[in-house]
Write a protein that holds these residues in place. Structure first.
Motif, PDB file in Angstrom:
ATOM      1  N   LYS A  88       0.817  -1.211   0.000  1.00 15.07           N
ATOM      2  CA  LYS A  88       0.000   0.000   0.000  1.00 15.07           C
ATOM      3  C   LYS A  88       0.850   1.259   0.000  1.00 15.07           C
ATOM      4  O   LYS A  88       0.574   2.217  -0.718  1.00 15.07           O
ATOM      5  N   ASN A  89       1.882   1.270   0.821  1.00 14.48           N
ATOM      6  CA  ASN A  89       2.755   2.431   0.927  1.00 14.48           C
ATOM      7  C   ASN A  89       4.087   1.982   1.531  1.00 14.48           C
ATOM      8  O   ASN A  89       4.257   0.826   1.916  1.00 14.48           O
ATOM      9  N   ALA A  90       5.034   2.917   1.630  1.00 15.16           N
ATOM     10  CA  ALA A  90       6.366   2.591   2.132  1.00 15.16           C
ATOM     11  C   ALA A  90       6.344   2.147   3.592  1.00 15.16           C
ATOM     12  O   ALA A  90       7.131   1.289   4.006  1.00 15.16           O
ATOM     13  N   THR A  91       5.438   2.707   4.378  1.00 11.66           N
ATOM     14  CA  THR A  91       5.342   2.336   5.800  1.00 11.66           C
ATOM     15  C   THR A  91       4.883   0.889   5.948  1.00 11.66           C
ATOM     16  O   THR A  91       5.458   0.107   6.728  1.00 11.66           O
ATOM     17  N   HIS A  92       3.846   0.542   5.206  1.00  4.71           N
ATOM     18  CA  HIS A  92       3.347  -0.833   5.227  1.00  4.71           C
ATOM     19  C   HIS A  92       4.426  -1.804   4.740  1.00  4.71           C
ATOM     20  O   HIS A  92       4.645  -2.871   5.329  1.00  4.71           O
ATOM     21  N   PHE A  93       5.131  -1.418   3.688  1.00  9.71           N
ATOM     22  CA  PHE A  93       6.209  -2.237   3.144  1.00  9.71           C
ATOM     23  C   PHE A  93       7.308  -2.454   4.186  1.00  9.71           C
ATOM     24  O   PHE A  93       7.764  -3.581   4.411  1.00  9.71           O
ATOM     25  N   SER A  94       7.731  -1.376   4.839  1.00  9.04           N
ATOM     26  CA  SER A  94       8.813  -1.474   5.823  1.00  9.04           C
ATOM     27  C   SER A  94       8.417  -2.359   7.003  1.00  9.04           C
ATOM     28  O   SER A  94       9.227  -3.160   7.491  1.00  9.04           O
ATOM     29  N   ARG A  95       7.153  -2.263   7.428  1.00 11.73           N
ATOM     30  CA  ARG A  95       6.677  -3.065   8.554  1.00 11.73           C
ATOM     31  C   ARG A  95       6.680  -4.558   8.200  1.00 11.73           C
ATOM     32  O   ARG A  95       7.148  -5.387   8.989  1.00 11.73           O
ATOM     33  N   GLU A  96       6.167  -4.894   7.014  1.00 13.74           N
ATOM     34  CA  GLU A  96       6.127  -6.290   6.587  1.00 13.74           C
ATOM     35  C   GLU A  96       7.541  -6.831   6.341  1.00 13.74           C
ATOM     36  O   GLU A  96       7.846  -7.981   6.650  1.00 13.74           O
ATOM     37  N   PHE A  97       8.399  -5.981   5.786  1.00 14.65           N
ATOM     38  CA  PHE A  97       9.778  -6.366   5.503  1.00 14.65           C
ATOM     39  C   PHE A  97      10.516  -6.733   6.790  1.00 14.65           C
ATOM     40  O   PHE A  97      11.195  -7.759   6.878  1.00 14.65           O
ATOM     41  N   LYS A  98      10.361  -5.893   7.806  1.00 10.08           N
ATOM     42  CA  LYS A  98      11.041  -6.160   9.075  1.00 10.08           C
ATOM     43  C   LYS A  98      10.472  -7.406   9.756  1.00 10.08           C
ATOM     44  O   LYS A  98      11.217  -8.181  10.376  1.00 10.08           O
ATOM     45  N   ALA A  99       9.169  -7.611   9.660  1.00  8.96           N
ATOM     46  CA  ALA A  99       8.554  -8.801  10.257  1.00  8.96           C
ATOM     47  C   ALA A  99       9.093 -10.069   9.602  1.00  8.96           C
ATOM     48  O   ALA A  99       9.254 -11.099  10.261  1.00  8.96           O
ATOM     49  N   ARG A 100       9.397  -9.996   8.299  1.00 14.94           N
ATOM     50  CA  ARG A 100       9.887 -11.165   7.561  1.00 14.94           C
ATOM     51  C   ARG A 100      11.377 -11.406   7.774  1.00 14.94           C
ATOM     52  O   ARG A 100      11.823 -12.536   7.997  1.00 14.94           O
ATOM     53  N   TYR A 101      12.192 -10.327   7.722  1.00 15.96           N
ATOM     54  CA  TYR A 101      13.646 -10.493   7.730  1.00 15.96           C
ATOM     55  C   TYR A 101      14.328 -10.097   9.038  1.00 15.96           C
ATOM     56  O   TYR A 101      15.491 -10.434   9.248  1.00 15.96           O
ATOM     57  N   GLY A 102      13.629  -9.366   9.889  1.00 18.92           N
ATOM     58  CA  GLY A 102      14.233  -8.974  11.154  1.00 18.92           C
ATOM     59  C   GLY A 102      14.982  -7.659  11.085  1.00 18.92           C
ATOM     60  O   GLY A 102      15.582  -7.230  12.080  1.00 18.92           O
ATOM     61  N   TYR A 103      14.998  -7.008   9.930  1.00 19.81           N
ATOM     62  CA  TYR A 103      15.631  -5.701   9.776  1.00 19.81           C
ATOM     63  C   TYR A 103      14.841  -4.925   8.721  1.00 19.81           C
ATOM     64  O   TYR A 103      14.084  -5.497   7.939  1.00 19.81           O
ATOM     65  N   THR A 104      15.012  -3.607   8.711  1.00 20.15           N
ATOM     66  CA  THR A 104      14.243  -2.765   7.803  1.00 20.15           C
ATOM     67  C   THR A 104      14.930  -2.655   6.447  1.00 20.15           C
ATOM     68  O   THR A 104      16.136  -2.963   6.324  1.00 20.15           O
ATOM     69  N   PRO A 105      14.203  -2.211   5.415  1.00 17.45           N
ATOM     70  CA  PRO A 105      14.839  -1.971   4.111  1.00 17.45           C
ATOM     71  C   PRO A 105      16.001  -0.985   4.220  1.00 17.45           C
ATOM     72  O   PRO A 105      17.026  -1.154   3.557  1.00 17.45           O
ATOM     73  N   ARG A 106      15.837   0.029   5.047  1.00 13.64           N
ATOM     74  CA  ARG A 106      16.911   1.021   5.220  1.00 13.64           C
ATOM     75  C   ARG A 106      18.159   0.373   5.811  1.00 13.64           C
ATOM     76  O   ARG A 106      19.287   0.654   5.386  1.00 13.64           O
ATOM     77  N   ASP A 107      17.980  -0.495   6.799  1.00  5.56           N
ATOM     78  CA  ASP A 107      19.114  -1.221   7.401  1.00  5.56           C
ATOM     79  C   ASP A 107      19.849  -2.034   6.341  1.00  5.56           C
ATOM     80  O   ASP A 107      21.093  -2.058   6.301  1.00  5.56           O
ATOM     81  N   LEU A 108      19.085  -2.708   5.497  1.00  2.71           N
ATOM     82  CA  LEU A 108      19.683  -3.554   4.456  1.00  2.71           C
ATOM     83  C   LEU A 108      20.494  -2.716   3.481  1.00  2.71           C
ATOM     84  O   LEU A 108      21.635  -3.058   3.149  1.00  2.71           O
ATOM     85  N   ARG A 109      19.932  -1.610   3.026  1.00  2.19           N
ATOM     86  CA  ARG A 109      20.622  -0.788   2.033  1.00  2.19           C
ATOM     87  C   ARG A 109      21.880  -0.147   2.621  1.00  2.19           C
ATOM     88  O   ARG A 109      22.918  -0.074   1.955  1.00  2.19           O
ATOM     89  N   LEU A 110      21.800   0.294   3.847  1.00  4.10           N
ATOM     90  CA  LEU A 110      22.987   0.913   4.479  1.00  4.10           C
ATOM     91  C   LEU A 110      24.126  -0.079   4.662  1.00  4.10           C
ATOM     92  O   LEU A 110      25.296   0.325   4.708  1.00  4.10           O
ATOM     93  N   ASN A 111      23.812  -1.343   4.763  1.00  2.00           N
ATOM     94  CA  ASN A 111      24.847  -2.358   5.017  1.00  2.00           C
ATOM     95  C   ASN A 111      25.136  -3.227   3.796  1.00  2.00           C
ATOM     96  O   ASN A 111      25.784  -4.269   3.923  1.00  2.00           O
ATOM     97  N   SER A 112      24.656  -2.833   2.631  1.00  2.00           N
ATOM     98  CA  SER A 112      24.912  -3.599   1.395  1.00  2.00           C
ATOM     99  C   SER A 112      26.085  -2.993   0.643  1.00  2.00           C
ATOM    100  O   SER A 112      26.331  -1.802   0.695  1.00  2.00           O
TER     101      SER A 112
END
Length: 317
Positions: free
Chosen positions: A293-317
């Motif tokens: 639906k939006n970036a907030t919903h995406f970030s919440r589902e992403f963290k629930a699945r992987y244990g970290y946020t999209p921002r965390d992943l990009r900063l450490n890639s």
């Protein structure tokens, strides 16, 4: 003589089929310049092995909590003449050679023809003072002459610590964890044996036909190709693919190990994970491209699945 050659090629096909039945999907058959039916069969079996491995890896990543995947690593220690001074047990498992047969053997003896040439050229750069690329794709031969393609990394060892070994060659691959599979099968059988006879007779069997399986695979492909669209209802999906809602709901879960909507959500997050890690696309756009639906919903589902946020992943890639 021609019959002997033909029978030898046919035996290799049988051997690869046996390996596939054992859960070893990494082996391939050597291609020839023949234009006969057996060469066509060889090509088909290679393709089947490739497709099964891709499917196997996909299912392993989808169901990480219940995975049959098992990582193996071939490790060779090579002396200054590139003869094998040590090989770990995974080498004997994958290439089917005994440890004592490998000791002091030139590595090129385990390679198919084109890889021998590649390896000889590569060792010249290793022997010189020039910088060398530490990654190399080689095709190994098993003792039964099946091919085993592998991406290898070569590391130069410090001479003072390893006087008998000059180089280490490593390669990783994923195979089927037969021990885990056997334990689960044993548990299932024992559970059914212990059931009272009246209940045992009611143990449910798969009701899916080959046609049903093809339909549900097609639905899975459709969902993966339309991640950005609103999720269709089960009724709409069933109607579109010529099945009924009950069969879709029950059969899809039997095939993929999850419901239709769990599958769709999982694929959306997997695809989004790749985009976050390997691109500079804004999170808002990635969310929209993957049906959130939006970036907030995406970030919440992403963290629930992987244990970290999209921002965390990009900063450490």
């Amino acid at each position: 003589m021609e019959n002997v050659t033909y029978n030898g090629r046919l035996n290799k096909v049988f051997q690869l089929l046996i390996e596939i039945s054992r859960g070893n999907f990494s082996y391939r058959l050597e291609r020839t310049d023949k234009r006969d039916e057996l060469e066509a069969l060889t090509a088909i079996v290679n393709i089947v092995a490739e497709e099964i491995k891709d499917s196997f890896l996909h299912q392993g990543y989808v169901n990480m909590h219940d995975s049959y995947m098992h990582l193996v690593q071939m490790i060779f220690f090579l002396d200054k003449n590139f003869n094998i001074s040590y090989a770990n047990k995974d080498v004997t498992q994958l290439l089917q050679w005994e440890s004592n047969e490998l000791l002091d053997l030139p590595l090129e003896n385990l390679l198919e023809k084109e890889s021998v040439i590649k390896w000889m050229d590569y060792t010249k750069s290793l022997s010189s003072d020039q910088d060398f690329d530490s990654n190399l794709r080689l095709v190994f031969k098993t003792k039964l002459n099946l091919q085993f393609p592998a991406y290898c990394k070569i590391v130069e060892l410090p001479e003072e610590k390893y006087p008998k070994a000059r180089y280490m060659l490593l390669s990783s691959d994923i195979i089927k964890n037969t021990k885990l599979y056997e334990r689960k099968l044993q548990s299932k059988i024992l559970k059914q044996i212990r059931l009272p006879r009246a209940k045992h007779s009611l143990v449910e069997k798969s009701f899916l036909s080959v046609s049903d399986l093809e339909t549900f695979r097609a639905i899975g492909t459709y969902l993966k190709n339309n991640l950005d669209k609103n999720a269709p209802s089960l009724q709409e999906l069933a109607h579109e693919f010529g099945t009924n809602e009950y069969k879709l709901k029950k059969g899809f879960k039997e095939l993929f190990g999850m419901t239709v909507f769990q599958f769709l959500k999982n694929e959306r997050l997997r695809n989004a994970h790749v985009l976050v890690k390997s691109s500079n696309e804004p999170f808002k756009r990635i969310a929209r491209q993957n049906g959130f639906k939006n970036a907030t919903h995406f970030s919440r589902e992403f963290k629930a699945r992987y244990g970290y946020t999209p921002r965390d992943l990009r900063l450490n890639s």
